[in-house]
Design an enzyme around this catalytic site. Structure first.
Site, short mmCIF file in Angstrom:
data_model
loop_
_atom_site.label_atom_id
_atom_site.label_comp_id
_atom_site.label_asym_id
_atom_site.label_seq_id
_atom_site.Cartn_x
_atom_site.Cartn_y
_atom_site.Cartn_z
N TYR A 61 6.20 -17.74 4.07
CA TYR A 61 7.47 -17.05 4.26
C TYR A 61 8.37 -17.89 5.14
O TYR A 61 7.91 -18.55 6.08
CB TYR A 61 7.25 -15.68 4.91
CG TYR A 61 6.74 -14.60 3.98
CD1 TYR A 61 7.62 -13.73 3.36
CD2 TYR A 61 5.38 -14.47 3.73
CE1 TYR A 61 7.15 -12.73 2.50
CE2 TYR A 61 4.91 -13.48 2.87
CZ TYR A 61 5.80 -12.63 2.26
OH TYR A 61 5.33 -11.65 1.42
N ASP A 112 0.82 -1.20 0.00
CA ASP A 112 0.00 0.00 0.00
C ASP A 112 0.87 1.26 0.00
O ASP A 112 2.02 1.24 0.42
CB ASP A 112 -0.91 0.03 1.23
CG ASP A 112 -1.92 -1.11 1.18
OD1 ASP A 112 -2.34 -1.47 0.07
OD2 ASP A 112 -2.26 -1.64 2.25
#
Length: 519
Positions: free
Chosen positions: A224, A147
């Site tokens: 991850y 973002d």
């Protein structure tokens, strides 16, 4: 003349002998590996197509390439047309020298991964000159989004070193009709672009996808890995295998407490996920019931059902602290008995962790580390690093173990440590099935027969080679806990201690809340 040249076994040598003695009139890029070249030789004027093989970086110029094949003269005509086709690229990179993944042309930042990719694809002929510099024209999308507000945090830090083995980028690529005829994984196509990329960035494979495929929205989970220096857990070469197993087992139980759907507002920058205009929506009532009793589960896995005693030691503040600084008038842990309209928690702060675990002790060039693996639907800024930092603080006895379930309640406000970014990288993406024109009917709601975007074995081997030859050797030297950065972090970790009165107050309020919720 060209047809007579094709009769010789050394066609390529003869053809390039002509090229080298000729004046190149024009060169039109038809695809990442196909060129239409018009030359004037002293004996004749020839137009033909040249197919570039995979060559080394030093041999990347057209004059040094070996011609693999040639077709009938086309003079840049429709004989060898190209089409713009939406594709998905599996990308891996070492982010140490870059300011993140996403291009930000409006910001005065350093180079990014996408800038390098765009230039390389353009040089290889995959992007037309009229579209270069405008990713919107080629429908560029990525499986992970940052973002605007988050970008200011990333680009303001020179130590934001997130790496990847599995980023998916989609775009409309200029290709020929037969690109995947003998190369279904698009490895040769990827290699032609890799010629123009630095060693720290690689495309593993390129495959076609349908026009509506969105890699970010279609991504159902992301995995991850975090490489944690073994010395952080006081594990050395002299540590016995039994002690290593005991430490890893304890770490697994702590990590498992993060699993499930929780508000992770204490593990991110809360303001980045809060609505700016209008009233912030509060989580639904049933979200509270999903806050499972992770502490009870943890106690059930401990020998004798015992848990560590709440810490009451307060660490002295240090200069140049790398953790969040908190004013002396603000507590490090508190429980909100009434809603705070300034510091509200909404649905955007909720995330689901599918799994969180760790492996055994690994050794690379005498560097010992433990690989943590977390799979979730999505993650927020700093979330993984704060979960790792909190787990390490609990392992070292700096934070009490019940700070984890307390911090995963929307009523709590807890300041938690942030682990370094060096060992974090994206390891895997999973995508939902997507429709194709040749697939089942759109009226069929059963998507089990639709294809999924998955790494093939060949593409996975390319990613593994990049991991072993590039990413791991780059990251491993940073995993020595005796390095100044890790020593500083371990020293500052003491700053994350919470005064016992704050812990006790938060724990009492949390216990009362759980009792009222029948949890």
């Amino acid at each position: 003349m060209l047809s007579s040249l094709m009769m010789h076994s050394n066609t390529a040598s003869i053809l390039f002998a002509i090229i080298e003695e000729s004046a190149i009139l024009s060169k039109k890029v038809l695809s990442p590996r196909l060129y239409c070249v018009s030359v004037r030789h002293r004996l004749c004027h020839i137009s033909y197509c040249v197919l570039r093989p995979s060559v080394t970086q030093s041999e990347a110029s057209l004059s040094n390439c070996i011609v693999e094949s040639a077709c009938e003269p086309c003079a840049g005509s429709k004989t060898c047309p190209t089409v713009k086709r939406k594709v998905a690229m599996w990308v891996g990179y070492v982010g140490t020298s870059y300011k993140g993944l996403q291009i930000q042309r409006s910001l005065a930042t350093g180079k990014t991964i996408e800038e390098e990719l765009e230039k390389a694809i353009f040089k290889s002929g995959g992007i037309l000159e009229t579209n270069f510099g405008s990713l919107e024209k080629i429908g560029w999308m990525r499986s992970s989004r940052t973002d605007k507000g988050v970008l200011s945090w990333i680009h303001s830090s020179s130590r934001c070193q997130v790496h990847s083995l599995s980023t998916v980028v989609t775009m409309k690529l200029e290709i020929t009709q037969k690109t995947w005829e003998n190369d279904p994984d698009g490895i040769m196509l990827a290699d032609s672009i890799n010629l123009h990329l630095p060693r720290s960035i690689r495309i593993f494979g390129i495959i076609p996808v349908n026009k509506s495929f969105n890699p970010r929205i279609s991504c159902t989970s992301r995995t991850y890995n975090y490489l944690l220096p073994a010395g952080v857990l006081n594990i050395t070469q002299e540590t016995s295998s039994e002690e290593v197993e005991c430490q890893c087992s304890y770490l697994k139980r702590i990590l498992a407490m993060f699993m499930g759907r929780h508000p992770f507002h204490n593990y991110t920058v809360r303001s980045q996920y809060r609505k700016v205009s209008g009233k912030t929506k509060c989580p639904r009532r049933d979200n509270a019931l999903e806050e499972i009793d992770v502490l009870s589960e943890f106690m059930n896995t401990m020998p004798g059902g015992n848990i560590p005693v709440l810490s009451s030691t307060t660490g002295a503040p240090e200069e140049h602290a790398t953790f969040e600084t908190v004013s002396s008038s603000k507590p490090r842990a508190r429980w909100l008995k009434e809603p705070d309209m300034v510091d509200t928690i909404g649905t955007a702060h909720y995330r689901r962790i599918i799994s969180f675990t760790c492996g055994g002790l690994e050794n690379f060039n005498d560097t010992l580390f433990i690989r943590l693996s977390v799979q979730g639907e999505s993650f927020m800024l700093h979330q993984i690093r704060k979960m790792v930092g909190t787990a390490v603080a609990v392992m070292r006895g700096i934070l009490p173990v019940d700070v984890v379930p307390i911090s995963l309640s929307r009523h709590s406000r807890v300041v938690l440590p942030l682990a370094p970014s060096e060992g974090l990288f994206l390891a895997k993406n999973e995508f939902q099935p997507f429709r194709t024109s040749s697939g089942p009917s759109k009226a069929n709601k059963d998507t089990s027969e639709f294809p999924r975007l998955n790494m093939s074995e060949k593409v996975a081997r390319k990613a593994e080679e990049f991991w072993l030859n590039v990413l791991l050797p780059e990251v491993a030297p940073l995993l020595d806990h005796s390095n100044p950065s890790w020593r500083e972090w371990l020293g500052n970790l003491e700053l994350s201690r919470i005064p016992d009165d704050e812990v006790n107050n938060a724990h009492a309020a949390w216990s009362h809340w759980r009792k009222c919720q029948n949890l």
